[in-house]
Design an enzyme around this catalytic site. Sequence first.
Site, PDB file in Angstrom:
ATOM      1  N   ARG A  39     -76.174  44.719 -22.194  1.00  0.00           N
ATOM      2  CA  ARG A  39     -76.819  43.624 -21.530  1.00  0.00           C
ATOM      3  C   ARG A  39     -75.856  42.549 -21.070  1.00  0.00           C
ATOM      4  NH1 ARG A  39     -80.472  42.344 -17.795  1.00  0.00           N
ATOM      5  NH2 ARG A  39     -80.807  40.160 -17.892  1.00  0.00           N
ATOM      6  N   ASN A  44     -79.315  29.757 -28.161  1.00  0.00           N
ATOM      7  CA  ASN A  44     -79.762  31.037 -29.399  1.00  0.00           C
ATOM      8  C   ASN A  44     -78.672  31.104 -30.522  1.00  0.00           C
ATOM      9  OD1 ASN A  44     -82.298  32.208 -29.039  1.00  0.00           O
ATOM     10  ND2 ASN A  44     -81.680  32.936 -26.978  1.00  0.00           N
ATOM     11  N   TYR A  48     -89.791  41.631 -28.657  1.00  0.00           N
ATOM     12  CA  TYR A  48     -88.483  41.638 -29.497  1.00  0.00           C
ATOM     13  C   TYR A  48     -88.781  42.401 -30.632  1.00  0.00           C
ATOM     14  CZ  TYR A  48     -85.430  38.854 -26.800  1.00  0.00           C
ATOM     15  OH  TYR A  48     -84.553  38.204 -25.794  1.00  0.00           O
ATOM     16  N   ASP A  86     -88.448  30.954 -24.502  1.00  0.00           N
ATOM     17  CA  ASP A  86     -89.339  31.479 -23.105  1.00  0.00           C
ATOM     18  C   ASP A  86     -90.126  32.455 -23.274  1.00  0.00           C
ATOM     19  OD1 ASP A  86     -87.471  33.211 -22.795  1.00  0.00           O
ATOM     20  OD2 ASP A  86     -86.420  32.022 -21.089  1.00  0.00           O
TER      21      ASP A  86
HETATM   22  P1  NAD Z   1     -73.867  30.802 -20.021  1.00  0.00           P
HETATM   23  O1  NAD Z   1     -72.755  31.158 -20.961  1.00  0.00           O
HETATM   24  O2  NAD Z   1     -74.208  30.904 -18.770  1.00  0.00           O
HETATM   25  O3  NAD Z   1     -74.132  29.174 -20.410  1.00  0.00           O
HETATM   26  C1  NAD Z   1     -73.558  28.562 -21.472  1.00  0.00           C
HETATM   27  C2  NAD Z   1     -72.751  27.453 -21.492  1.00  0.00           C
HETATM   28  O4  NAD Z   1     -72.788  26.654 -22.647  1.00  0.00           O
HETATM   29  C3  NAD Z   1     -71.345  27.617 -20.963  1.00  0.00           C
HETATM   30  O5  NAD Z   1     -71.082  26.838 -19.614  1.00  0.00           O
HETATM   31  C4  NAD Z   1     -70.573  27.212 -21.979  1.00  0.00           C
HETATM   32  O6  NAD Z   1     -69.223  26.796 -21.496  1.00  0.00           O
HETATM   33  C5  NAD Z   1     -71.251  26.265 -22.640  1.00  0.00           C
HETATM   34  N1  NAD Z   1     -71.102  25.813 -23.901  1.00  0.00           N
HETATM   35  C6  NAD Z   1     -70.364  26.708 -24.915  1.00  0.00           C
HETATM   36  N2  NAD Z   1     -70.342  26.035 -26.067  1.00  0.00           N
HETATM   37  C7  NAD Z   1     -70.607  24.614 -25.714  1.00  0.00           C
HETATM   38  C8  NAD Z   1     -70.696  23.251 -26.518  1.00  0.00           C
HETATM   39  N3  NAD Z   1     -70.107  23.396 -27.829  1.00  0.00           N
HETATM   40  N4  NAD Z   1     -70.595  22.288 -26.038  1.00  0.00           N
HETATM   41  C9  NAD Z   1     -70.960  22.301 -24.420  1.00  0.00           C
HETATM   42  N5  NAD Z   1     -71.260  23.469 -23.663  1.00  0.00           N
HETATM   43  C10 NAD Z   1     -70.949  24.725 -24.336  1.00  0.00           C
HETATM   44  O7  NAD Z   1     -75.560  31.381 -20.814  1.00  0.00           O
HETATM   45  P2  NAD Z   1     -76.811  31.601 -20.583  1.00  0.00           P
HETATM   46  O8  NAD Z   1     -76.993  32.932 -20.105  1.00  0.00           O
HETATM   47  O9  NAD Z   1     -77.019  30.501 -19.040  1.00  0.00           O
HETATM   48  O10 NAD Z   1     -77.655  30.950 -21.778  1.00  0.00           O
HETATM   49  C11 NAD Z   1     -77.378  29.862 -22.197  1.00  0.00           C
HETATM   50  C12 NAD Z   1     -78.160  29.716 -23.545  1.00  0.00           C
HETATM   51  O11 NAD Z   1     -79.612  29.740 -23.542  1.00  0.00           O
HETATM   52  C13 NAD Z   1     -77.685  30.817 -24.351  1.00  0.00           C
HETATM   53  O12 NAD Z   1     -77.669  30.448 -25.766  1.00  0.00           O
HETATM   54  C14 NAD Z   1     -79.136  32.004 -24.302  1.00  0.00           C
HETATM   55  O13 NAD Z   1     -79.359  32.470 -25.449  1.00  0.00           O
HETATM   56  C15 NAD Z   1     -80.069  30.731 -24.448  1.00  0.00           C
HETATM   57  N6  NAD Z   1     -81.150  31.176 -23.873  1.00  0.00           N
HETATM   58  C16 NAD Z   1     -82.337  30.876 -24.743  1.00  0.00           C
HETATM   59  C17 NAD Z   1     -83.621  31.197 -24.196  1.00  0.00           C
HETATM   60  C18 NAD Z   1     -84.723  31.082 -25.518  1.00  0.00           C
HETATM   61  O14 NAD Z   1     -85.739  31.782 -25.272  1.00  0.00           O
HETATM   62  N7  NAD Z   1     -84.772  30.357 -26.403  1.00  0.00           N
HETATM   63  C19 NAD Z   1     -83.940  31.859 -23.034  1.00  0.00           C
HETATM   64  C20 NAD Z   1     -82.849  31.972 -22.112  1.00  0.00           C
HETATM   65  C21 NAD Z   1     -81.569  31.562 -22.578  1.00  0.00           C
HETATM   66  C1  G6P Z   2     -85.607  35.870 -23.310  1.00  0.00           C
HETATM   67  C2  G6P Z   2     -85.430  35.243 -24.626  1.00  0.00           C
HETATM   68  C3  G6P Z   2     -84.318  34.485 -24.860  1.00  0.00           C
HETATM   69  C4  G6P Z   2     -83.050  35.314 -24.388  1.00  0.00           C
HETATM   70  C5  G6P Z   2     -83.069  35.941 -23.174  1.00  0.00           C
HETATM   71  C6  G6P Z   2     -82.051  36.877 -22.661  1.00  0.00           C
HETATM   72  O1  G6P Z   2     -85.831  35.065 -22.302  1.00  0.00           O
HETATM   73  O2  G6P Z   2     -86.574  34.398 -25.008  1.00  0.00           O
HETATM   74  O3  G6P Z   2     -84.064  34.037 -25.996  1.00  0.00           O
HETATM   75  O4  G6P Z   2     -81.786  34.773 -24.503  1.00  0.00           O
HETATM   76  O5  G6P Z   2     -84.342  36.821 -22.907  1.00  0.00           O
HETATM   77  O6  G6P Z   2     -82.119  37.235 -21.364  1.00  0.00           O
HETATM   78  P1  G6P Z   2     -80.839  37.854 -20.691  1.00  0.00           P
HETATM   79  O7  G6P Z   2     -81.365  37.833 -19.331  1.00  0.00           O
HETATM   80  O8  G6P Z   2     -79.805  36.999 -20.788  1.00  0.00           O
HETATM   81  O9  G6P Z   2     -80.555  39.092 -21.357  1.00  0.00           O
HETATM   82 MN    MN Z   3     -86.132  33.546 -26.895  1.00  0.00          MN
END
Ligand code: NAD
Ligand code: G6P
Ligand code: MN
Length: 444
Positions: free
Chosen positions: A287, A149, A267, A172
Amino acid sequence: MAKKEFSIVIAGGGSTFTPGIVMMLLENQDRFPIRKLKLYDNDAERQGVLGEALTILLKEQAPTLEFSYTTDPKEAFTDVDFVFAHIRVGKYAMREADEKIPLKYGVIGQETCGPGGIAYGMRSIKDMLELVDYMEEYSPAAWMLNYSNPAAIVAEATRVLRPDSRILNICDMPVGTLRRMSQIVGTTPEQLEVRYFGLNHFGWWTSVKDKETGHEYLDEIKAYVAKHGYLTQVEVDTQHMDESWQETHKKAKDLLAIEPRFLPNTYLKYYFYPQDEVAHANPEYTRANEVMDGREKEVFSAAQEIIDQGTAKSNAFNIDSHASFIVDLARAIAFNTGKRMLLIVENNGAIANFDDDAMVEVPCIIGSDGPEPLTQGKIPSFERALMLQQVTVEKMVVEAYIEKSYQKMWQALSLSKIVPNARVAKELLDDLIEANKDFWPELK
Ligand code: NAD
Ligand code: G6P
Ligand code: MN
């Protein structure tokens, strides 16, 4: 012909979502066989905990699968068919700042919406471009399926700066909400086919039909949402279940009230009812704190337990809609399945009366050449105006990044629907610059 088997690298290997995706891949070995799985992260210590635990688990559950984890890009990105990306630039510490700084000004602090999302976008661009470049250098035929994100800003940045790259940006949330809809009408998500238009975290369903009979469920679901929002009785997922998420599902009721024609993405609450959100927020505990005390602790302590016991026999990681979506998408590309899924793609007429070069979220047919967006026709002026405002914010953040422009960032923040005025936008910007000095380009 030899059986097709795939090689995957998960970038952001230390993510809380990594174990769930690995479990999902294991469960799908017959439909989507993999020969090699790697984790890549730039934080060796964080990734090491999950890497070590998964090594133990995979030895027990998939002994022939080649598994490794690394912080070396060449090792990670060489010989892969898919990059599953979910990095969080600045990690939870910076998510916490994104959420808490706006609240000081009475403005919503949120991971992907408003000033928090803008700040996070400015942080994510550089590292996401780096991942795309690694993929193109070491495995030019691979596809990157990206969750990182804010997906809307990442998608716009890669559209402009890496126009030929094979990156698909995904979310998702609509998948999770579809699970709820299927519960409401007593069927399965697989049985439903939708029409949807919008931007990422900013859209509406215009149709939810039974795939086989063509029966339209929209009115039935609306009648339910008008009373309960998307809150359902039975647990539908392991994701989006915390108390604050339940509030979000409930709030969809108020989103339907303002636009009764369509079913809203949850959202939208940050744009239509920002004051309600600010009123409920605790500026000391947002959060990010809930996630650090919840999901992050659960995932990392489960991993630590596996390491301490030397076996994963008595442990399990959750599989949620997040994991199933990305695996389905990879499978659709790998086997040219023609599955219909929502993706963030360049509009090019999919929404007939919206800018061609806007990154929009619409249903697409997915095959081995990627997505074919399905046309959604013309949208009403209410949604169109809201979307134009929001997509312009997203575009201006990318322009500000490229031009290193303070003025453009100020304008982007002022344009965001949830920032009250230009003075607050400027004060916020100055605070965000200070907090992000290790991540943002220096603005002139
Ligand atoms: P998290 O912090 O647990 O994991 C992210 C990982 O990325 C960390 O281990 C960190 O060290 C690593 N990282 C950061 N910069 C990096 C780089 N340049 N190269 C390699 N690794 C790097 O976070 P999370 O809560 O598990 O979420 C992960 C990502 O997924 C976030 O961006 C979150 O917003 C996204 N997400 C998106 C959706 C969606 O709907 N698109 C849904 C859920 C989570
Ligand atoms: C949803 C969205 C993601 C967002 C996540 C945050 O799944 O689609 O884009 O990163 O919610 O969830 P969290 O549990 O980390 O607040
Ligand atoms: Mn999303």
